[in-house]
Design a protein around this motif. Sequence first.
Motif, PDB file in Angstrom:
ATOM      1  N   ASN A 183     -15.857  36.905 -37.916  1.00 39.29           N
ATOM      2  CA  ASN A 183     -17.023  36.193 -38.358  1.00 39.29           C
ATOM      3  C   ASN A 183     -17.270  34.677 -38.706  1.00 39.29           C
ATOM      4  OD1 ASN A 183     -20.110  35.979 -39.900  1.00 39.29           O
ATOM      5  ND2 ASN A 183     -20.486  38.005 -39.707  1.00 39.29           N
ATOM      6  N   GLU A 194     -21.196  32.677 -30.343  1.00 41.20           N
ATOM      7  CA  GLU A 194     -22.045  32.995 -31.657  1.00 41.20           C
ATOM      8  C   GLU A 194     -23.230  33.906 -31.413  1.00 41.20           C
ATOM      9  OE1 GLU A 194     -23.611  31.681 -36.060  1.00 41.20           O
ATOM     10  OE2 GLU A 194     -22.057  30.006 -34.772  1.00 41.20           O
ATOM     11  N   LYS A 195     -22.522  34.984 -32.138  1.00 42.79           N
ATOM     12  CA  LYS A 195     -23.966  35.118 -31.942  1.00 42.79           C
ATOM     13  C   LYS A 195     -24.990  35.226 -33.568  1.00 42.79           C
ATOM     14  CE  LYS A 195     -25.615  39.329 -29.536  1.00 42.79           C
ATOM     15  NZ  LYS A 195     -24.466  40.669 -28.855  1.00 42.79           N
ATOM     16  N   THR A 196     -26.106  36.438 -34.069  1.00 44.26           N
ATOM     17  CA  THR A 196     -26.930  36.063 -34.944  1.00 44.26           C
ATOM     18  C   THR A 196     -25.780  35.907 -35.964  1.00 44.26           C
ATOM     19  OG1 THR A 196     -27.137  38.224 -35.155  1.00 44.26           O
ATOM     20  CG2 THR A 196     -28.595  37.089 -34.000  1.00 44.26           C
ATOM     21  N   LEU A 197     -25.905  35.674 -37.201  1.00 42.87           N
ATOM     22  CA  LEU A 197     -25.078  35.210 -38.558  1.00 42.87           C
ATOM     23  C   LEU A 197     -24.053  35.128 -38.403  1.00 42.87           C
ATOM     24  CD1 LEU A 197     -27.407  38.964 -39.761  1.00 42.87           C
ATOM     25  CD2 LEU A 197     -27.709  37.180 -40.441  1.00 42.87           C
ATOM     26  N   GLN A 206     -21.657  35.713 -35.881  1.00 42.02           N
ATOM     27  CA  GLN A 206     -20.591  36.569 -35.315  1.00 42.02           C
ATOM     28  C   GLN A 206     -20.371  35.822 -33.933  1.00 42.02           C
ATOM     29  OE1 GLN A 206     -22.919  40.812 -34.765  1.00 42.02           O
ATOM     30  NE2 GLN A 206     -23.371  40.082 -36.956  1.00 42.02           N
ATOM     31  N   ASP A 236     -37.367  45.107 -37.709  1.00 43.99           N
ATOM     32  CA  ASP A 236     -36.569  43.849 -38.757  1.00 43.99           C
ATOM     33  C   ASP A 236     -37.155  44.410 -40.115  1.00 43.99           C
ATOM     34  OD1 ASP A 236     -34.447  41.871 -39.509  1.00 43.99           O
ATOM     35  OD2 ASP A 236     -36.495  40.744 -39.492  1.00 43.99           O
ATOM     36  N   GLU A 291     -31.608  42.626 -41.762  1.00 45.15           N
ATOM     37  CA  GLU A 291     -31.441  43.276 -40.104  1.00 45.15           C
ATOM     38  C   GLU A 291     -32.650  44.272 -39.618  1.00 45.15           C
ATOM     39  OE1 GLU A 291     -27.014  42.621 -38.552  1.00 45.15           O
ATOM     40  OE2 GLU A 291     -26.813  42.577 -40.779  1.00 45.15           O
TER      41      GLU A 291
END
Length: 390
Positions: free
Chosen positions: A54, A95-98, A100, A212, A224
């Motif tokens: 991350n 890269e995904k959310t936050l 990751q 959410d 999240e």
Amino acid sequence: MSDHDIIVLGAGAAGMMCAAVAGQRGRRVLLADHADAPGKKILISGGGRCNFTNIHTAPDRYLSANPHFAKSALGRYGARDFLALVERYGIAWHEKTLGQLFCDGSAKQIVAMLVEECDKGCVTMALGQSVTDIGHGDGLYRVRLGDREHRAPALVLATGGPSIPKLGATGFAYDVARRFGLSIVQPRPALVPFTLGPEEALFQSLSGVSADVEVRWGKTRFREAALFTHRGLSGPAMLQISSYWQHRTAICVDFLPNRAAGWLIEAKRERPRVTLRKLLTEALPERLADALLSRLDMHGELGAQSDKVLRRMEAQIAAWPFTPSGTEGYAKAEVTVGGIATAGLSSRTMEAVKVPGLYAIGEAVDVTGWLGGYNFQWAWASGWAAGQAV
């Protein structure tokens, strides 16, 4: 005479990293695991795509009895360092959310990369062999694998914690650590779904519905997705807060975290004829909205309600209490909170302060990251730190 310089027990993320780094420094390394192939937990991570780090890694995203312990290793081997290794092998990532980071392809690529790094360091692998005895004397650790004894002046515990027992995970590292006088911070399942008792059957009937939310326990909060299951609560928000939660306490869920205080009173002024059900179904899945409404004592249009009643509704929706009956345990836990106490280890080298030559790294240690690649980064960083030191 020892036949190795280092014996690493556990061919997972931390163990392979440590073995590769030490081997490439010219050390003679034996990497042993009871599994018949390396990196089994890596292969199932991130839905098979391995959330390998991350980019927002920082020490405050880890739980430990000593919150400062992880700073040294994470500071010397960060997410960018591991990403550079991934890119050197031409592994495509996204890269995904936050923050990751995942492989575009398969987690198998990360395992293959680590195996090749071990090969470069001439690491000897002993797979599919269980440890039957461990001893220490004359400055050497003796490890019996099957009917053969191996000796080395350094022993690295990298066998993880008891989470995901179907992959063969156990508390083995804790047993060995105790034998050498190290203390253990009480382990418990982390990043794990909650179970709800019969009094929350209303919400268990929402199995498959997600929203959410912001979930809070004490001063800790995560924003999240939450997922209702037939057993209770899951999804990233719930997994995150589970690492902090203590038994028989409540968690609070804000089902509309985007709404500012006073939003219902404002809605009453702008749309006096609208109902609370209409507003909730505009923002939430209909089944969830109806479940909440069945517990909220308010009927009719907003215009017919006093501001006091609307404030009470707002407060309930913003701090909805759930008291989990428990969690789904180690079987569904992604990691373990607790483990070998950091008080007995050097934060720079991962070596036991009072037991020369004994090291502990990765999940076996009382350092647990948030969901989203943080635990892999701790494995890489602690493995690198020990690999540089042994």
